[in-house]
Each structure stands twice: as C-alpha cells, then as structure tokens.
Design a protein around this motif. Structure first.
Motif, PDB file in Angstrom:
ATOM      1  N   GLY A 163       0.827  -1.199   0.000  1.00 53.91           N
ATOM      2  CA  GLY A 163       0.000   0.000   0.000  1.00 53.91           C
ATOM      3  C   GLY A 163       0.861   1.248   0.000  1.00 53.91           C
ATOM      4  O   GLY A 163       1.977   1.245  -0.515  1.00 53.91           O
ATOM      5  N   GLY A 164       0.365   2.306   0.605  1.00 53.95           N
ATOM      6  CA  GLY A 164       1.117   3.553   0.652  1.00 53.95           C
ATOM      7  C   GLY A 164       1.587   3.971  -0.722  1.00 53.95           C
ATOM      8  O   GLY A 164       0.937   3.723  -1.739  1.00 53.95           O
TER       9      GLY A 164
ATOM     10  N   GLY B 173       1.361   1.973   4.697  1.00 55.37           N
ATOM     11  CA  GLY B 173       0.423   3.081   4.834  1.00 55.37           C
ATOM     12  C   GLY B 173      -0.918   2.821   4.197  1.00 55.37           C
ATOM     13  O   GLY B 173      -1.020   2.067   3.234  1.00 55.37           O
ATOM     14  N   GLN B 174      -1.945   3.451   4.766  1.00 57.20           N
ATOM     15  CA  GLN B 174      -3.309   3.285   4.270  1.00 57.20           C
ATOM     16  C   GLN B 174      -3.703   4.338   3.252  1.00 57.20           C
ATOM     17  O   GLN B 174      -4.772   4.245   2.653  1.00 57.20           O
ATOM     18  N   THR B 175      -2.860   5.335   3.062  1.00 57.33           N
ATOM     19  CA  THR B 175      -3.177   6.375   2.098  1.00 57.33           C
ATOM     20  C   THR B 175      -1.991   6.600   1.169  1.00 57.33           C
ATOM     21  O   THR B 175      -0.857   6.275   1.501  1.00 57.33           O
ATOM     22  N   THR B 176      -2.284   7.152   0.019  1.00 60.14           N
ATOM     23  CA  THR B 176      -1.235   7.492  -0.935  1.00 60.14           C
ATOM     24  C   THR B 176      -1.731   8.602  -1.836  1.00 60.14           C
ATOM     25  O   THR B 176      -2.945   8.818  -1.965  1.00 60.14           O
TER      26      THR B 176
ATOM     27  N   GLY C 106      -3.206  -5.298   1.327  1.00 61.27           N
ATOM     28  CA  GLY C 106      -2.645  -4.830   2.591  1.00 61.27           C
ATOM     29  C   GLY C 106      -2.154  -3.407   2.513  1.00 61.27           C
ATOM     30  O   GLY C 106      -2.186  -2.777   1.467  1.00 61.27           O
ATOM     31  N   PHE C 107      -1.677  -2.943   3.659  1.00 58.65           N
ATOM     32  CA  PHE C 107      -1.171  -1.570   3.727  1.00 58.65           C
ATOM     33  C   PHE C 107      -0.044  -1.486   4.747  1.00 58.65           C
ATOM     34  O   PHE C 107      -0.072  -0.687   5.679  1.00 58.65           O
TER      35      PHE C 107
ATOM     36  N   HIS D 192      -5.073  -5.588  -4.324  1.00 55.76           N
ATOM     37  CA  HIS D 192      -4.530  -4.863  -3.181  1.00 55.76           C
ATOM     38  C   HIS D 192      -5.042  -5.503  -1.900  1.00 55.76           C
ATOM     39  O   HIS D 192      -6.230  -5.455  -1.609  1.00 55.76           O
TER      40      HIS D 192
ATOM     41  N   GLY E 114      -9.587  -4.144  -4.434  1.00 58.97           N
ATOM     42  CA  GLY E 114      -9.328  -4.357  -3.016  1.00 58.97           C
ATOM     43  C   GLY E 114      -9.743  -5.767  -2.629  1.00 58.97           C
ATOM     44  O   GLY E 114     -10.812  -6.237  -3.030  1.00 58.97           O
TER      45      GLY E 114
END
Length: 131
Positions: A52-53, A77-80, A73-74, A71, A96
C-alpha cells in the motif's frame, strides 16, 4: 512469477517453490524498473500489493497494460497520492481484497483436501510463544 522481498534469503526460499525471479527492494529501491527489465518492458499480468502507501504507484508501473492489481494490505500506509496518468494510460484495474468470512474458509478446506493442496509452512511455533 516474480517476487519482491527485502531479504535475499527469502527470495532464495521462494525460488525453490517455483518463483522464477526475485527482486530485493532494498537493493533495487526502484524495483518496478527491475521488474520491467525482467519482463522485456511489459510488466506483469497481476500484481499482489501488500504494501500500500506510495508503493501502489510502483505497482501500477510494474503491471502490464490492462493488468490488475490485487490490493490486500497496507504495510507502508493506508493512504497514498495516486499518480493518475500511469493508471489511466496503462488502464490498470485495482481491486481491493478483504479477508473472507468464516463460511468461505470452511468451503475452502474440503477443496484443498480434495485436490491435495498443502500450504508451505516455514516454521511452527508452540502455543506458549504466541503473543
């Protein structure tokens, strides 16, 4: 199949399980470029992204045109900030993947038994060692 890892030992291990190539992402921080080199510039059909990230942008670049990123996992990070131009030009699909319910797990086990599929278990821990 091409695997990425930060450990050369882990890459050597997965090669014994059928992985054709391995890329150490610490040795090659721009691992997507090494992957493209290994695939003649085409990329892979399916990318399984557990990081992720910002790594998601690298996964887009590593996936062939009209390919799919699963996708799951993260870890980083959970955001990008997703770079849309490569995503659009490559027509990449991002799906996802969530953990399935218990009912799916119960249906999976007879399938594994029927087809003789055995998981690879690297190490067994005693119950007392569980956190």
């Amino acid at each position: 199949m091409i695997a990425t890892s930060s450990s050369d030992a882990n890459l050597a291990r997965v090669k014994t399980l059928g992985v054709s190539d391995g890329i150490n992402y610490r040795t090659y921080p721009n691992w997507e470029k090494k992957l493209l080199e290994l695939t003649g510039g085409k990329g892979v059909d399916i990318t399984i992204d557990v990081a992720g990230g910002d790594g998601l942008n690298k996964s887009v670049l590593a996936t062939k045109a009209a390919g799919v990123i699963a996708h799951v996992g993260f870890l980083t990070g959970q955001t990008t900030q997703l770079q849309l131009m490569p995503l659009i030009f490559r027509q990449t699909a991002i799906r996802g993947i969530a953990v399935a319910p218990r009912k799916s797990f119960d249906r999976m086990n007879p399938f594994l038994d029927r087809h003789g599929i055995k998981p690879v278990i690297d190490k067994v821990y005693a119950f007392e060692e569980a956190v």
